[in-house]
Motif scaffolding. Sequence first.
Motif, PDB file in Angstrom:
ATOM      1  N   VAL A   5     -63.006   2.117  -0.659  1.00  0.00           N
ATOM      2  CA  VAL A   5     -64.109   1.631   0.179  1.00  0.00           C
ATOM      3  C   VAL A   5     -63.573   0.781   1.321  1.00  0.00           C
ATOM      4  N   GLU A   6     -62.606  -0.074   1.038  1.00  0.00           N
ATOM      5  CA  GLU A   6     -62.095  -0.985   2.062  1.00  0.00           C
ATOM      6  C   GLU A   6     -61.210  -0.294   3.086  1.00  0.00           C
ATOM      7  N   HIS A   7     -60.655   0.874   2.733  1.00  0.00           N
ATOM      8  CA  HIS A   7     -59.715   1.540   3.642  1.00  0.00           C
ATOM      9  C   HIS A   7     -60.177   2.924   4.082  1.00  0.00           C
ATOM     10  N   GLY A   8     -61.449   3.197   3.938  1.00  0.00           N
ATOM     11  CA  GLY A   8     -62.028   4.394   4.540  1.00  0.00           C
ATOM     12  C   GLY A   8     -61.664   5.715   3.900  1.00  0.00           C
ATOM     13  N   VAL A   9     -61.388   5.718   2.607  1.00  0.00           N
ATOM     14  CA  VAL A   9     -61.119   6.972   1.903  1.00  0.00           C
ATOM     15  C   VAL A   9     -62.456   7.639   1.571  1.00  0.00           C
ATOM     16  N   SER A  10     -62.637   8.870   1.991  1.00  0.00           N
ATOM     17  CA  SER A  10     -63.963   9.488   1.888  1.00  0.00           C
ATOM     18  C   SER A  10     -64.176  10.309   0.622  1.00  0.00           C
ATOM     19  N   ARG A  11     -63.075  10.644  -0.104  1.00  0.00           N
ATOM     20  CA  ARG A  11     -63.218  11.499  -1.290  1.00  0.00           C
ATOM     21  C   ARG A  11     -62.363  10.981  -2.443  1.00  0.00           C
ATOM     22  N   LEU A  12     -62.917  11.060  -3.654  1.00  0.00           N
ATOM     23  CA  LEU A  12     -62.179  10.689  -4.851  1.00  0.00           C
ATOM     24  C   LEU A  12     -62.560  11.625  -5.987  1.00  0.00           C
ATOM     25  N   VAL A  13     -61.553  12.241  -6.579  1.00  0.00           N
ATOM     26  CA  VAL A  13     -61.741  13.097  -7.760  1.00  0.00           C
ATOM     27  C   VAL A  13     -61.124  12.371  -8.951  1.00  0.00           C
ATOM     28  N   TYR A  14     -61.934  12.142  -9.965  1.00  0.00           N
ATOM     29  CA  TYR A  14     -61.484  11.392 -11.139  1.00  0.00           C
ATOM     30  C   TYR A  14     -61.226  12.338 -12.307  1.00  0.00           C
ATOM     31  N   THR A  15     -60.054  12.189 -12.926  1.00  0.00           N
ATOM     32  CA  THR A  15     -59.714  12.996 -14.100  1.00  0.00           C
ATOM     33  C   THR A  15     -60.239  12.316 -15.349  1.00  0.00           C
ATOM     34  N   SER A  16     -61.303  12.871 -15.910  1.00  0.00           N
ATOM     35  CA  SER A  16     -61.957  12.291 -17.079  1.00  0.00           C
ATOM     36  C   SER A  16     -61.607  13.117 -18.319  1.00  0.00           C
ATOM     37  N   THR A  17     -62.435  13.070 -19.334  1.00  0.00           N
ATOM     38  CA  THR A  17     -62.129  13.684 -20.617  1.00  0.00           C
ATOM     39  C   THR A  17     -63.408  14.092 -21.345  1.00  0.00           C
ATOM     40  N   ARG A  61     -67.413   9.785  -1.379  1.00  0.00           N
ATOM     41  CA  ARG A  61     -67.949  10.827  -2.247  1.00  0.00           C
ATOM     42  C   ARG A  61     -67.045  10.936  -3.470  1.00  0.00           C
ATOM     43  N   THR A  62     -67.642  10.933  -4.645  1.00  0.00           N
ATOM     44  CA  THR A  62     -66.844  10.973  -5.879  1.00  0.00           C
ATOM     45  C   THR A  62     -67.367  12.036  -6.841  1.00  0.00           C
ATOM     46  N   CYS A  63     -66.468  12.522  -7.700  1.00  0.00           N
ATOM     47  CA  CYS A  63     -66.867  13.391  -8.802  1.00  0.00           C
ATOM     48  C   CYS A  63     -65.871  13.209  -9.937  1.00  0.00           C
ATOM     49  N   ALA A  64     -66.195  13.730 -11.117  1.00  0.00           N
ATOM     50  CA  ALA A  64     -65.340  13.573 -12.291  1.00  0.00           C
ATOM     51  C   ALA A  64     -65.169  14.923 -12.977  1.00  0.00           C
ATOM     52  N   LEU A  65     -63.944  15.209 -13.391  1.00  0.00           N
ATOM     53  CA  LEU A  65     -63.646  16.421 -14.136  1.00  0.00           C
ATOM     54  C   LEU A  65     -63.273  16.051 -15.557  1.00  0.00           C
ATOM     55  N   ARG A  66     -64.076  16.501 -16.510  1.00  0.00           N
ATOM     56  CA  ARG A  66     -63.860  16.195 -17.925  1.00  0.00           C
ATOM     57  C   ARG A  66     -62.954  17.267 -18.535  1.00  0.00           C
ATOM     58  N   SER A  67     -61.705  16.908 -18.678  1.00  0.00           N
ATOM     59  CA  SER A  67     -60.697  17.876 -19.068  1.00  0.00           C
ATOM     60  C   SER A  67     -60.556  18.015 -20.572  1.00  0.00           C
ATOM     61  N   ALA A  68     -60.267  19.244 -21.010  1.00  0.00           N
ATOM     62  CA  ALA A  68     -59.828  19.488 -22.384  1.00  0.00           C
ATOM     63  C   ALA A  68     -58.359  19.091 -22.495  1.00  0.00           C
ATOM     64  N   VAL A  86     -55.181   7.525   3.826  1.00  0.00           N
ATOM     65  CA  VAL A  86     -55.387   8.633   2.892  1.00  0.00           C
ATOM     66  C   VAL A  86     -56.810   9.174   3.039  1.00  0.00           C
ATOM     67  N   ASP A  87     -56.941  10.486   2.975  1.00  0.00           N
ATOM     68  CA  ASP A  87     -58.264  11.114   3.077  1.00  0.00           C
ATOM     69  C   ASP A  87     -58.924  11.335   1.718  1.00  0.00           C
ATOM     70  N   CYS A  88     -58.110  11.620   0.698  1.00  0.00           N
ATOM     71  CA  CYS A  88     -58.654  11.958  -0.621  1.00  0.00           C
ATOM     72  C   CYS A  88     -57.751  11.396  -1.705  1.00  0.00           C
ATOM     73  N   VAL A  89     -58.350  10.819  -2.736  1.00  0.00           N
ATOM     74  CA  VAL A  89     -57.605  10.290  -3.878  1.00  0.00           C
ATOM     75  C   VAL A  89     -57.914  11.124  -5.112  1.00  0.00           C
ATOM     76  N   PHE A  90     -56.863  11.533  -5.814  1.00  0.00           N
ATOM     77  CA  PHE A  90     -56.995  12.112  -7.145  1.00  0.00           C
ATOM     78  C   PHE A  90     -56.571  11.024  -8.124  1.00  0.00           C
ATOM     79  N   HIS A  91     -57.541  10.446  -8.802  1.00  0.00           N
ATOM     80  CA  HIS A  91     -57.248   9.322  -9.698  1.00  0.00           C
ATOM     81  C   HIS A  91     -57.016   9.869 -11.105  1.00  0.00           C
ATOM     82  N   ILE A  92     -55.733  10.044 -11.425  1.00  0.00           N
ATOM     83  CA  ILE A  92     -55.324  10.617 -12.706  1.00  0.00           C
ATOM     84  C   ILE A  92     -54.824   9.547 -13.671  1.00  0.00           C
TER      85      ILE A  92
END
Length: 388
Positions: free
Chosen positions: A105-117, A173-180, A67-73
Amino acid sequence: MDLSFSVLITGGCGYFGYRLACTLQEKGARVTLLDTALPVQDLPKNVIFLQGDVRDYAQVERAVTNVDCVFHIASYGMSGREQLNWQLIEAVNVQGTQNVLKACVEHGVSRLVYTSTFNVVFGGQEIENGDESLPYLPLHLHPDHYSRTKSLAEMAVLKANGTVLQDGSGVLRTCALRSAGIYGPGEQRHLPRVVSYIEKGIFRFVYGKPNSLVEFVHVDNLVLAHILAAEALSAEKHHLSAGKAYFISDGQPVNNFEFFRPLVEGLGYSFPKLRLPVTLIYYIAFLIEMIHYVIGPFYNFQPLLTRTEVYKTGVTHYFSMAKAMSELGYKPHKYDLDEVVHWFKSRGHGRKVQSSGFGQFMLNVLFVTAFAAIILSFLPVSILLTLL
């Protein structure tokens, strides 16, 4: 934007996750969904479903392979009786996020977008046009476990930014989106609960100040924000969003109850005229939580309201999206509740008969609880704090 890469969406069979998956697939991405629940809708072509739990590292590890990018919802405990299951909230939101980060980290995924609040900075205090410079709310001040664990998870995600990948391909690389609060046709968490209260005759009052303002986000605006955030994590965009958090909403602060007026009236019901103070409703919610604590192990009923829900709906808190707009290029589209009203009507909802006996019963319970809450309001603050 070229999305011809492989993505994993945790919690991908939920309302937002599925909508994100469909949009990504249409743009050429190879999409895998990881969820404990089976899909309730047909999956688009080339979208793969893996039944699994973020609490189980082996299952997460299998899902992130290639996987290249994870959207952690994936998360638990946002509303209703879920908010009162502390152990499961902790396991999914904190341990689950740690498992996802470790697997990336262990499997070489370079991007993660986290769904926050929004809740990572909000705990019942008024916030007007806040921005990302606001500090996290101190953990002990969170009125519910969901918000506390989402804060912990977001902190972990942003701290993991820049972690060297074990396959030597670069860094995470990671970032977080604080959703309404999310809305849209077919939303299955909040809107059906609101409609059930309307139809059972329970929605007889509003609370808080008429000028209190909150925010919502249409599901398609949230999908747009996630795709833009993933793009901004790429080398082509100079990893602009890496290590950052962004507030995401429709950008239209509105009174919580006025927001739902088109839904109430669109289904043929009268909008309530009775307005009660937030403090009284908070005490009612507190009593309901205490009742659930006692009888929940035997009868896991759906609380009418929780304390956190009272704050989130009755206390002003809205945020600037200047950062998301300038750095991600986020421009929310305008939506209303017409499509939501149509969705419910097409499924047989709408005023047909008088309020049910159940609704009257719940009102009686509410009035008794309100009386007890008034008595509680006279207790010394020190005693209430020990109860809370």
